[in-house]
Design an enzyme around this catalytic site. Sequence first.
Site, short mmCIF file in Angstrom:
data_model
loop_
_atom_site.label_atom_id
_atom_site.label_comp_id
_atom_site.label_asym_id
_atom_site.label_seq_id
_atom_site.Cartn_x
_atom_site.Cartn_y
_atom_site.Cartn_z
N THR A 10 41.41 47.12 40.93
CA THR A 10 40.88 45.82 41.34
C THR A 10 41.97 44.78 41.54
OG1 THR A 10 38.92 46.29 39.99
CG2 THR A 10 39.20 44.02 40.73
N GLU A 71 51.37 55.57 34.40
CA GLU A 71 50.60 54.40 33.98
C GLU A 71 50.48 54.25 32.46
OE1 GLU A 71 46.79 54.35 35.88
OE2 GLU A 71 46.17 52.54 34.83
N GLY A 122 35.16 46.86 33.60
CA GLY A 122 35.14 45.61 34.36
C GLY A 122 34.49 45.77 35.73
P1 ADP Z 1 42.67 47.53 37.19
O1 ADP Z 1 44.06 47.80 36.69
O2 ADP Z 1 41.80 48.73 37.24
O3 ADP Z 1 42.64 46.71 38.44
P2 ADP Z 1 42.23 45.22 35.43
O4 ADP Z 1 42.75 45.33 34.03
O5 ADP Z 1 43.00 44.36 36.36
O6 ADP Z 1 41.98 46.67 36.02
O7 ADP Z 1 40.73 44.70 35.32
C1 ADP Z 1 39.88 44.59 36.43
C2 ADP Z 1 38.62 43.83 36.01
O8 ADP Z 1 38.99 42.52 35.59
C3 ADP Z 1 37.60 43.61 37.11
O9 ADP Z 1 36.74 44.71 37.22
C4 ADP Z 1 36.89 42.35 36.64
O10 ADP Z 1 35.87 42.65 35.72
C5 ADP Z 1 37.97 41.59 35.89
N1 ADP Z 1 38.61 40.48 36.63
C6 ADP Z 1 39.37 39.51 36.05
N2 ADP Z 1 39.82 38.63 36.94
C7 ADP Z 1 39.36 39.03 38.15
C8 ADP Z 1 39.49 38.51 39.48
N3 ADP Z 1 40.17 37.38 39.73
N4 ADP Z 1 38.91 39.20 40.48
C9 ADP Z 1 38.21 40.31 40.25
N5 ADP Z 1 38.05 40.85 39.02
C10 ADP Z 1 38.60 40.22 37.97
#
Ligand code: ADP
Length: 266
Positions: A10, A71, A122
């Site tokens: 994300t 990772e 998330g």
């Molecule tokens: P990844 O490494 O899989 O991208 P993250 O630790 O960055 O995972 O967490 C992604 C999650 O964080 C999203 O699914 C959402 O719930 C949350 N999140 C926090 N800030 C944002 C943002 N600005 N936009 C989208 N999702 C966000």
Amino acid sequence: FNAGIDAGGTLIKFAVNRNGTYEFRKFPASQMDKAVSWVNARLDGADINLTGGRSANFGSLLGKPHRLVPEFDATCQGIRYLLSEEGISEDSFILCNVGTGTSIHHVKKDQYTRVGGTGVGGGTIMGLSYLLTGMQHYEEIVESAKRGKRDNVDLTVGHIYEGSVPPIAAELTASNFGHPNLGNSPAKKEDLLASVIGMVGETVSTASVLAAAEARVSRVVYIGSSFVQNEVLRDVVAGYTKFRGAEAVYLPNGEFSGAIGAARWS
Ligand code: ADP
């Protein structure tokens, strides 16, 4: 100077280390080209290490030399750094990373074992919130959820044992989204959002406390961008972890663990 970039499902997280202090930054994974342009404009001369599920993809767009770091190694390295910054010395703990999905590790000294994970994370907050309310923006979702009440959406143990003494704590959720009135009266958007986040929080903390019991450790370190500005999730997770006899630890900038660990990789 050096930079670690964690290209997740994300969000793309950056940790740039100049003279020992970190600068943090994030971009949506959907705007990878913007993130690449930022690197090209700002990180000339840096040693660049990439990690995360989309690191190979990111690396192929980057016109600069870089290294790929696994990772989970990066995350564990980053966590050790953040724990030491907080003055926490902990040899053995459970690490629960609530990113797009959730992964759970037992970290012990310099070793770690992946003990499990769940697809509830998330991304589930984003997806179910959208399906139930039409909301798509993270900030709007987490802010609205703060005003929500779960009583009319979730069924608690107390609801079922009404009038008698329940065998387990009355406030525990017996059934997420299981309230019988849910079909009769339309729930408010903020109530639905609070319940979505509650369900995710209860799922990740349940899995984590079971892992903690199995590993015989008392602390669970929770990281991942899902906790950012998300007090509802933090409260549910901390509350349930404590209820089950363990301690929840949140680290400032914990969502940048992978990026920090990549930056520190040698
Ligand atoms: P990844 O490494 O899989 O991208 P993250 O630790 O960055 O995972 O967490 C992604 C999650 O964080 C999203 O699914 C959402 O719930 C949350 N999140 C926090 N800030 C944002 C943002 N600005 N936009 C989208 N999702 C966000």
